[in-house]
Design an enzyme around this catalytic site. Sequence first.
Site, PDB file in Angstrom:
ATOM      1  N   ASP A 251       0.860  -1.190   0.000  1.00 43.60           N
ATOM      2  CA  ASP A 251       0.000   0.000   0.000  1.00 43.60           C
ATOM      3  C   ASP A 251       0.890   1.232   0.000  1.00 43.60           C
ATOM      4  O   ASP A 251       1.833   1.319   0.788  1.00 43.60           O
ATOM      5  CB  ASP A 251      -0.934   0.011   1.220  1.00 43.60           C
ATOM      6  CG  ASP A 251      -2.053   1.044   1.058  1.00 43.60           C
ATOM      7  OD1 ASP A 251      -1.762   2.186   0.651  1.00 43.60           O
ATOM      8  OD2 ASP A 251      -3.219   0.726   1.343  1.00 43.60           O
TER       9      ASP A 251
ATOM     10  N   LEU B  40      -9.752   6.606  10.665  1.00 44.26           N
ATOM     11  CA  LEU B  40      -9.854   5.910  11.949  1.00 44.26           C
ATOM     12  C   LEU B  40     -11.278   5.462  12.288  1.00 44.26           C
ATOM     13  O   LEU B  40     -11.461   4.714  13.236  1.00 44.26           O
ATOM     14  CB  LEU B  40      -9.284   6.774  13.084  1.00 44.26           C
ATOM     15  CG  LEU B  40      -7.812   7.199  12.906  1.00 44.26           C
ATOM     16  CD1 LEU B  40      -7.304   7.878  14.167  1.00 44.26           C
ATOM     17  CD2 LEU B  40      -6.912   6.029  12.572  1.00 44.26           C
TER      18      LEU B  40
ATOM     19  N   ARG C 152      -6.756  -1.090  -9.845  1.00 42.09           N
ATOM     20  CA  ARG C 152      -7.514  -2.330 -10.060  1.00 42.09           C
ATOM     21  C   ARG C 152      -7.245  -2.877 -11.453  1.00 42.09           C
ATOM     22  O   ARG C 152      -7.025  -4.064 -11.652  1.00 42.09           O
ATOM     23  CB  ARG C 152      -9.014  -2.063  -9.921  1.00 42.09           C
ATOM     24  CG  ARG C 152      -9.489  -1.972  -8.493  1.00 42.09           C
ATOM     25  CD  ARG C 152     -11.010  -2.100  -8.455  1.00 42.09           C
ATOM     26  NE  ARG C 152     -11.503  -2.077  -7.101  1.00 42.09           N
ATOM     27  CZ  ARG C 152     -11.992  -0.987  -6.503  1.00 42.09           C
ATOM     28  NH1 ARG C 152     -12.069   0.151  -7.151  1.00 42.09           N
ATOM     29  NH2 ARG C 152     -12.418  -1.048  -5.260  1.00 42.09           N
TER      30      ARG C 152
ATOM     31  N   CYS D 239     -13.350  25.728 -21.918  1.00 40.59           N
ATOM     32  CA  CYS D 239     -14.022  27.040 -21.907  1.00 40.59           C
ATOM     33  C   CYS D 239     -15.125  27.112 -20.852  1.00 40.59           C
ATOM     34  O   CYS D 239     -15.368  28.174 -20.289  1.00 40.59           O
ATOM     35  CB  CYS D 239     -14.558  27.379 -23.289  1.00 40.59           C
ATOM     36  SG  CYS D 239     -13.211  27.828 -24.402  1.00 40.59           S
TER      37      CYS D 239
END
Lengths: 526, 537
Positions: free
Chosen positions: A52, A61, A126, A177
């Site tokens: 990770d 948390l 993924r 734009c």
Amino acid sequence: MPRETHLEATIGRPLASTISKAKVLMVGAGGIGCELLKNLVMSGFKEIEVVDLDTIDLSNLNRQFLFQKQHIKKSKAHIARASALTFNPNVNIVSRHQNIKDQEFSVDWFKSFDLVMNALDNLDARRHVNKMCLAANVPLVESGTAGYLGQVTVIQKDETECFDCQPKETPKTFPVCTIRSTPSTPIHCIVWAKSYLFNLLFGNAEDDDDEVLSKEDSNDDETAKELAALAAESQALKAILESAGTEGFAQRVFDKVFYTDIQRLRGMEDMWKNRKPPIPLKYDDVVSQSDNQPTPMDIETETTTLKDQRVWTLAETAQVFSDSLNKLTARLKEMRATDPEASVHFDKDDPEALDFVTATSNLRAHVYGIEEKSRFQVKAMAGNIIPAIATTNAIIAGMMVMLAFKILNKRLADCKTSYLVYGRHRPQLIVSEPLAKPNPKCYICRNSYIVLKIDTSKSTVQDLIDLLESNSLVELEIQENGRVIYDPDFDDNVAKTLESLQITDGKFVDIVDEEDRKIIVYLKHM
Amino acid sequence: MDAKTQKYDRQLRLWGNSGQDALESAHILLVNATAVGCEILKNLVLPGIGQFTVIDQGTVTQNDIGSNFFLDFESLGKPRAERACELLGELNEDVKGHWIAKDILSILKEDPAFLAQFSTVIATNITRETAEKIAALCWVNGQQGVDINTIPAGKKKTAFVWVKTVGFIGAARIAVPEHTIVETHPDNVADLRIDTPFPELIAFTKSFDFNTQDGLEFGHIPYVAILLKYMEEWKQEHGGKIPSTYAEKNQLKAAIRSGMRSADDENFEEAINSVLRSCQPTVVPSSIKEIFNDPKCVNLTSESSSFWILARALKDFVDDYAKSAGLLPLSGTIPDMKAQTDSYVTLQSIYKAKAKQDIQEVSKIVDSLLESIGLAPGSIPLQEIETFCKFSAFLKVIRYRSLEQEYNQPKIKQIASWLSDPDSIFPQYVLLRASDSFYDDHGHHPGEGENWEDDVDQLQGNVNILLQSWGLENDTISKDLTHEICRYGNGTIHNIASFIGGVVSQEVIKLITHQYIPMDNTFIFDGARSVSAVFAV
């Protein structure tokens, strides 16, 4: 009684033994990842590798229970490993604080696992893991959650649908734009604040235009002229940046983007024939109204709920604009003292960045007569926030390990795709269906994968073509990540080395031959 | 933004401040600190319930450590309630934990009103006898011997959740006399009233020049105006009726299509795509009519909950045709559409103004109702009335069946039909029920003895007694499942506990927050077969 007795009685000794020897890769140590790692160590898995790239944030948390306050800003992978080991020290966990797309995580490396489990939160990673598992022919358990919803499935090359067999929704883009000149909805103002102004003020010169801006055809003379004017506008703002940190800096930026630039736009009469023109805003005019308004001090002491969930007054907004601009500029200055290339990236959980984007997007909305939004709302829109809670992650991670048992037990046919659903009219909580067969038209999994060992620094595109032609693939078309490298009508690159075209170790190259056979070549530098 | 808001940011986006407040004032009782019990509490402590209490008279064993992540080696031999309370408490400093190392039955014997202090009682690994006792007390709010019907409706009820895990099988049962939900979180609350337009909406539509030569202006007429213009024309040609058949709806689509100038007119496409939904006549849904006819809605008392007072106000509003045209209050929400900013804002404010007008009418009725039952007008805050009106088409009342009803008034016909489906997971329910009887007969769980196979025939006997009591044949359920249950020997595997823990805590959050619709009433899961289902037993 040993730890695993109950487990062995329930799942049977042969499977328990397979599990204890299986090598599992877990990609992602966030919401699903914490649950998954706990379940794996409690289910007899002994060899686990966790990857990770993220660090721990306060907003994790409420669900990522392997982390606590003192772990904020530390690596998710390392802390998850350490926390899980305190509960079961008899497991070998390897943690890597890295991006799964890093080169060293090669097809061979993926092949060293018996099973890969995705606990990811983004499409890009993924897709990558899907491709790697197909190339390595390793089964993949895929998962995802959003609020009370979630799903799990299994991807096995040639047996099931792969992640890309069904088209996925891609993030929305907006014409330049619309964002720069003619916004009409709050999201246009937020994209302008976050992707244009924020990057211009606090980013690097190179990463100018964000990917959310799609280029328009500039055939139209009008558009081309406007784009040129906009570029000049950005340059002028950069000049003001030179004075960052000095008295009146915030006011100069304010007057530039909400007054001078708006005045110029108003001058383009054609643009406003059918639109309400914007009304320029001057810093002094806004601040002078503020005598009877609450000062920023009052805002700070207000209850959080209110401060966050109500739309600020114009004077408050201007004050937040100037405060957050000054703080972010000071932070950038400090960072650049050690690294001249440093930049601040927008992060929805960075309070000052969010303040700045909320204030600037609302000032712009005010100028254009568009509805203003609260900070809470802006956060969701700017950060693409997906609600996340512990319960859903627990359900999904539990189902993932159940699938892992079946895969390791060689019972792929018993695996199902399951959805955690929520509907007013259905009594069920979970809906399951058999794994789908591969989509015969899938460009990702219906191709052959070959691994090609080649010296990417010396070999040219022509060498690659020769090599492929010697394998009776003729009239080739070669692409890398959507970019055409070679086709029979485009041979500009043939003499270039692969490396000079950024086709290096670990890259996938897509080949189509005259019979429309598709092959994905995974390059290994040697 | 303070630390707490930031910590809870991702969940506030699901249930908002009102949901979070409800969670923070909840006190959850866990009976028995089993693996599944601790997983449930983990998922409730993390999002920040106010308090929890763990009751468990046992001490931590090797077996517990094998399946329960929240009991570690250091816990061996210590009271399970204490250790679970400590380790779960570490997950969130905002949550207060308590523990009692006693048997729940002895606590209830001393103090039958003990359970009334909790918002939810979650019991795991308890016998049927204990479950029936707890369920009955929760049902009457701890007031033993009191007739359910005499308990004031507005009084806070304690929800009871009974959870079981055996090997690969898990189950959860919710029992609460009445659960009302305003914020059911429907997918779409947009309510355009194209079939029954109010005057301001018609005036808005007429403000657009459909003959304009300006392409940009034409391409930005909001689709609501387009749809309404063609719908009104249709009605004029068809005696005031809206299209009802498929063919008629297609004719309306064709009429709109004929008004398009170029294929780029997205606003016309939006109008065409909305034809089918707009041809659904706007009426009071039958589920809401049922609520209107509920005795609790008809007969308000000073003890009525605000849900029923508001429901009655809604009914009176709808009945006052002059004010409501017989319809529910307008939600005031419109979808995104292609339009110029100012015309979109105008349209939005037209719907909002009408919604506000409806809310004011309902609010007046609420105040006079409050007065009529001896309560202070204004005691139901305007914000609550607004939310109620906004979601008035999606209100929900669930009346759960009690455990007593499940045992003594079985839904025999329904059970036979559940069992007749060969893929049904209902046999697992039967086996869990039979296992309870087995325990009553033998004092141990199936398969817990020296040789698990010895229990198979006995358990099958319990299955058959149950089947007979429902008037069903003995062999309605295959013996394979009986074998499997005995082989599990009442063992728990962590992964199943964790999964069931996720499911149960999710439903408990729905109950506590009174948002989203919780399941009714029993969830059964079989991990060996990857099947799950909900049955209202």
